[in-house]
Write an enzyme that holds these catalytic residues in place. Structure first.
Site, PDB file in Angstrom:
ATOM      1  N   LYS A 105      27.341  79.226  15.446  1.00 22.96           N
ATOM      2  CA  LYS A 105      26.368  78.176  15.778  1.00 22.96           C
ATOM      3  C   LYS A 105      25.404  78.038  14.621  1.00 22.96           C
ATOM      4  O   LYS A 105      25.129  79.025  13.919  1.00 22.96           O
ATOM      5  CB  LYS A 105      25.586  78.549  17.052  1.00 22.96           C
ATOM      6  CG  LYS A 105      24.991  77.353  17.763  1.00 22.96           C
ATOM      7  CD  LYS A 105      26.033  76.644  18.614  1.00 22.96           C
ATOM      8  CE  LYS A 105      25.474  75.424  19.294  1.00 22.96           C
ATOM      9  NZ  LYS A 105      26.445  74.852  20.234  1.00 22.96           N
TER      10      LYS A 105
HETATM   11  P1  NAD Z   1      21.799  65.429  23.173  1.00 26.49           P
HETATM   12  O1  NAD Z   1      20.760  65.722  22.154  1.00 26.49           O
HETATM   13  O2  NAD Z   1      22.708  64.257  22.976  1.00 26.49           O
HETATM   14  O3  NAD Z   1      21.117  65.243  24.628  1.00 26.49           O
HETATM   15  C1  NAD Z   1      20.233  66.128  25.208  1.00 26.49           C
HETATM   16  C2  NAD Z   1      19.623  65.421  26.412  1.00 26.49           C
HETATM   17  O4  NAD Z   1      18.875  66.338  27.180  1.00 26.49           O
HETATM   18  C3  NAD Z   1      18.682  64.285  26.055  1.00 26.49           C
HETATM   19  O5  NAD Z   1      18.957  63.187  26.892  1.00 26.49           O
HETATM   20  C4  NAD Z   1      17.295  64.833  26.386  1.00 26.49           C
HETATM   21  O6  NAD Z   1      16.400  63.820  26.804  1.00 26.49           O
HETATM   22  C5  NAD Z   1      17.638  65.737  27.536  1.00 26.49           C
HETATM   23  N1  NAD Z   1      16.680  66.803  27.759  1.00 26.49           N
HETATM   24  C6  NAD Z   1      16.166  67.683  26.861  1.00 26.49           C
HETATM   25  N2  NAD Z   1      15.323  68.523  27.477  1.00 26.49           N
HETATM   26  C7  NAD Z   1      15.331  68.177  28.781  1.00 26.49           C
HETATM   27  C8  NAD Z   1      14.666  68.680  29.934  1.00 26.49           C
HETATM   28  N3  NAD Z   1      13.829  69.692  29.858  1.00 26.49           N
HETATM   29  N4  NAD Z   1      14.934  68.101  31.110  1.00 26.49           N
HETATM   30  C9  NAD Z   1      15.795  67.047  31.187  1.00 26.49           C
HETATM   31  N5  NAD Z   1      16.423  66.536  30.147  1.00 26.49           N
HETATM   32  C10 NAD Z   1      16.189  67.083  28.967  1.00 26.49           C
HETATM   33  O7  NAD Z   1      22.636  66.771  23.349  1.00 26.49           O
HETATM   34  P2  NAD Z   1      24.109  66.979  23.899  1.00 26.49           P
HETATM   35  O8  NAD Z   1      25.019  67.069  22.739  1.00 26.49           O
HETATM   36  O9  NAD Z   1      24.379  66.022  25.000  1.00 26.49           O
HETATM   37  O10 NAD Z   1      24.001  68.462  24.484  1.00 26.49           O
HETATM   38  C11 NAD Z   1      23.503  68.741  25.792  1.00 26.49           C
HETATM   39  C12 NAD Z   1      23.915  70.145  26.188  1.00 26.49           C
HETATM   40  O11 NAD Z   1      25.340  70.264  26.135  1.00 26.49           O
HETATM   41  C13 NAD Z   1      23.400  71.271  25.274  1.00 26.49           C
HETATM   42  O12 NAD Z   1      23.192  72.431  26.040  1.00 26.49           O
HETATM   43  C14 NAD Z   1      24.564  71.495  24.324  1.00 26.49           C
HETATM   44  O13 NAD Z   1      24.550  72.789  23.737  1.00 26.49           O
HETATM   45  C15 NAD Z   1      25.716  71.331  25.288  1.00 26.49           C
HETATM   46  N6  NAD Z   1      26.994  71.016  24.662  1.00 26.49           N
HETATM   47  C16 NAD Z   1      27.156  69.932  23.853  1.00 26.49           C
HETATM   48  C17 NAD Z   1      28.405  69.658  23.314  1.00 26.49           C
HETATM   49  C18 NAD Z   1      28.668  68.433  22.488  1.00 26.49           C
HETATM   50  O14 NAD Z   1      29.848  68.180  22.186  1.00 26.49           O
HETATM   51  N7  NAD Z   1      27.679  67.645  22.128  1.00 26.49           N
HETATM   52  C19 NAD Z   1      29.482  70.527  23.577  1.00 26.49           C
HETATM   53  C20 NAD Z   1      29.289  71.615  24.435  1.00 26.49           C
HETATM   54  C21 NAD Z   1      28.040  71.848  24.976  1.00 26.49           C
END
Ligand code: NAD
Length: 415
Positions: A105
């Protein structure tokens, strides 16, 4: 909200499973530490002419089963400890879905929302150059995570390629299609969540087209999961962002919501909806809850309030071990992060394979192969859970740790 430090939380889960599986100390100790950790402090010229120094990390937790693989996070509160935890989860995740990778990461402590495109590009290029001693298509392959996107991946790919003197497609995944990205990658994590929800619902005898779902977050994972679940007939009754949640028991208009968010900066206040807090959102009565924002959302203090029958962990580490126990006692079926959100890394793997072969698939092929991998992994975890009489999280950890320990056994220890 953290009940214990993030890496320690993953280590304690690994430790409990190693006890149960009688894993040799030599393997356990390696799984409970990170192989390589790089911290970089680097200058970036800002638009106003000043220079700021940013801190970034790249952590390779374990590469026994193949090159280290894992996302890159841009967030003001990210720490080395959190990066270690997320790297360890990647090692487990790639093993659960049985793709030939280890886990890594990366992170930069910054607030991308307050930076211009030019500043983000300069920050990304300098960070990529600083960590170029660690990354590479056979070594460690970054991808998008919170706060980063395909454009950031394209800048990393370009910077790395300039350093090498030739184009290296395989150094990152989640790239734009124009520079070797895979069709279906953008929505892949959400698609994996939808497939997991469908398999879990099927297992519990719930029909998705009569089910209700609540989604926390409005980013890449949350929105694509919501849209795909709606496509299966599921009614999405609430969704949220950092400013709060929006709720309508009759269902949300997901087509208009992105425009509303673009205009107003939040999903809060959307037409015909009630405004709720993120805490209230998690406690709504529904069939499926998809926490897809950030870690530590379902904790000891609110776990008993959860009314969902199924939780599909779109986010990494949204549930603490204390909360897990409460959910289990209350009969909530949890599809754990290392299984539920693995769709992203699976299609990243397809992207890497396509780039290495210089042969690209159509979107149907990508989605079909993703479905197969998720389906197999879900059933293997379910089978382990039945056999060992444990919940799905413990079963997923068992499956992963067995695979990694077997790989360590086969490789031996150098020298
Ligand atoms: P992103 O930056 O696109 O979106 C994050 C979202 O979470 C935003 O809409 C933000 O407003 C919201 N957010 C942040 N803090 C918050 C809170 N306290 N309460 C409610 N909403 C809140 O990120 P993403 O890529 O969608 O990732 C989201 C999660 O999924 C993370 O934990 C990430 O590690 C995990 N993840 C992402 C991927 C990927 O392919 N992008 C893969 C596996 C896991």
């Amino acid at each position: 909200m953290t009940e214990t430090n993030a890496f320690q939380m993953v280590v304690s889960r690994i430790d409990a499973i190693c006890d149960r599986l009688n894993v040799k100390d030599a393997y356990r100790l390696r799984l409970e530490s990170c192989e390589r950790e790089l911290t970089v402090n680097f200058p970036v010229r800002m638009d106003d002419g000043t220079v700021k120094v940013f801190t970034g990390f790249r952590v390779q937790h374990n590469d026994t089963r193949g090159p280290a693989k894992g996302g890159l996070r841009y967030h003001p509160d990210v720490t080395l400890d959190e990066t270690r935890a997320l790297a360890a989860l990647m090692t487990l995740k790639t093993a659960v879905v049985n793709i030939p990778y280890g886990g890594a990461k990366g992170a930069v402590v910054c607030n991308p929302k307050l930076m211009s495109q030019g500043e983000l590009e300069r920050l990304t290029r300098r960070y990529a150059s600083e960590i170029s001693i660690l990354i590479g298509p056979e070594k460690d392959i970054p991808a998008p995570d919170v706060g980063t996107n395909p454009q950031v991946m394209a800048w990393i790919m370009d910077t790395y390629s300039m350093l090498k003197g030739y184009s290296v497609l395989g150094v990152v995944t989640g790239k734009p299609i124009e520079v070797g990205g895979s069709k279906g990658r953008l929505g892949a994590t959400g698609r994996g969540c939808m497939v997991s929800a469908k398999l879990a619902a099927n297992h519990l005898g719930i029909s998705l087209n009569r089910a209700t779902a609540v989604v926390q977050g409005f980013g890449n994972v949350a929105y694509s999961a919501a849209k795909l679940l709606a496509g299966e007939g599921c009614r999405i009754i609430a969704i949220s962002d950092t400013k709060g949640g929006t709720y309508n028991p009759k269902g949300l208009d997901l087509e208009s919501l992105p425009n509303y968010k673009k205009e107003t900066g939040s999903v809060v206040g959307f037409m015909d909806t009630e405004t709720i807090s993120n805490t209230e959102l998690l406690a709504l009565p529904c069939d499926i809850l998809v926490p897809a924002a950030i870690e530590d959302q379902i904790v000891k203090a609110n776990a008993a309030d959860i009314k969902a029958r199924i939780i599909v962990e779109g986010a990494n580490a949204p549930t603490t071990p204390e909360a897990d126990k409460i959910l289990n006692d209350n009969g909530v079926f949890v599809v754990p992060d290392i299984l539920a959100n693995a769709g992203g890394v699976v299609v990243s793997y397809f992207e890497w394979v396509q780039g290495l072969q210089a042969f690209f698939w159509n979107e149907d092929e990508v989605n079909r192969q993703l479905q197969t991998v998720m389906d197999n992994a879900f059933h293997e975890v379910l089978e382990m859970s039945r056999h060992e009489k444990v919940d799905m999280r413990n079963a997923a950890y068992m499956l992963a740790i067995k695979r990694i320990a077997a790989a360590m056994e086969a490789r031996g220890i150098f020298p």
